[in-house]
Motif scaffolding. Structure first.
Motif, short mmCIF file in Angstrom:
data_model
loop_
_atom_site.label_atom_id
_atom_site.label_comp_id
_atom_site.label_asym_id
_atom_site.label_seq_id
_atom_site.Cartn_x
_atom_site.Cartn_y
_atom_site.Cartn_z
N LEU A 65 0.98 88.65 34.65
CA LEU A 65 2.31 88.63 35.51
C LEU A 65 2.01 87.65 36.60
N ASN A 66 3.19 86.61 36.44
CA ASN A 66 3.13 85.66 37.41
C ASN A 66 1.65 85.06 37.51
N GLY A 81 12.46 87.13 38.80
CA GLY A 81 12.02 85.52 38.97
C GLY A 81 10.80 85.27 38.69
N GLN A 82 9.97 86.52 38.35
CA GLN A 82 8.41 86.14 37.87
C GLN A 82 8.30 86.23 36.34
N THR A 83 7.17 85.58 36.11
CA THR A 83 7.04 85.43 34.51
C THR A 83 6.18 86.67 33.99
N LEU A 84 6.01 86.85 32.75
CA LEU A 84 5.52 87.99 31.97
C LEU A 84 5.09 87.58 30.72
N GLY A 85 3.86 87.48 30.35
CA GLY A 85 3.24 87.35 28.98
C GLY A 85 2.43 88.27 28.50
N TRP A 86 2.02 88.57 27.26
CA TRP A 86 1.20 89.40 26.65
C TRP A 86 -0.08 88.98 26.06
N TYR A 87 -1.43 89.47 26.12
CA TYR A 87 -2.33 88.97 25.46
C TYR A 87 -3.21 90.16 24.65
N LEU A 88 -3.95 89.78 23.55
CA LEU A 88 -4.61 90.92 22.95
C LEU A 88 -6.02 90.37 22.59
N ILE A 89 -6.66 91.44 22.60
CA ILE A 89 -8.13 91.13 22.55
C ILE A 89 -8.70 92.21 21.51
#
Length: 123
Positions: A65-66, A81-89
């Motif tokens: 998040l941001n 206005g903030q960015t959001l991406g997801w990740y997997l482990i």
């Protein structure tokens, strides 16, 4: 995230923003050691939405998040206005479904992590 942290981000469980969020589309993730989606910027609202995710597979889910990484542990505020991406482990395959403000569908993506290396993945 604690309530104090949620409040400092401009939202919290059930806070909602005014308006409707613009369309978001996170990329599917196919990798051997861990992977991440693209980033989306929240638009179309004033304030924040409360984001939740369900993960049907075996990989651990996290989000950025941001520019700050978090392990997904439940609903969190996504301010306008903030960015959001997801990740997997970790090894696994499945679908992540993302909702906002109590269950309204936002987007989903699929993933397949086939052979995680020791030491994990860092987005």
């Amino acid at each position: 995230m604690t309530g104090a942290v949620l409040a400092s981000l401009g939202g919290g469980a059930g806070s909602g923003g005014s308006g409707a969020p613009g369309a978001v589309s996170w990329s599917n993730v196919y990798a051997t050691s861990g992977g991440a989606t693209n980033f989306e910027t929240l638009s179309g609202i004033t304030g924040a939405i409360t984001v939740s995710a369900t993960n049907s597979g075996g990989s651990s889910l996290g989000y950025t998040l941001n520019g700050v990484n978090f392990t997904y542990a439940g609903p969190f505020a996504w301010p306008e206005g903030q960015t959001l991406g997801w990740y997997l482990i970790g090894a696994g395959a499945g679908t992540v479904s993302v909702t906002y403000d109590g269950g309204t569908a936002l987007a989903s993506f699929t993933y397949s992590i086939t052979n995680p290396r020791s030491g994990g993945f860092s987005p």
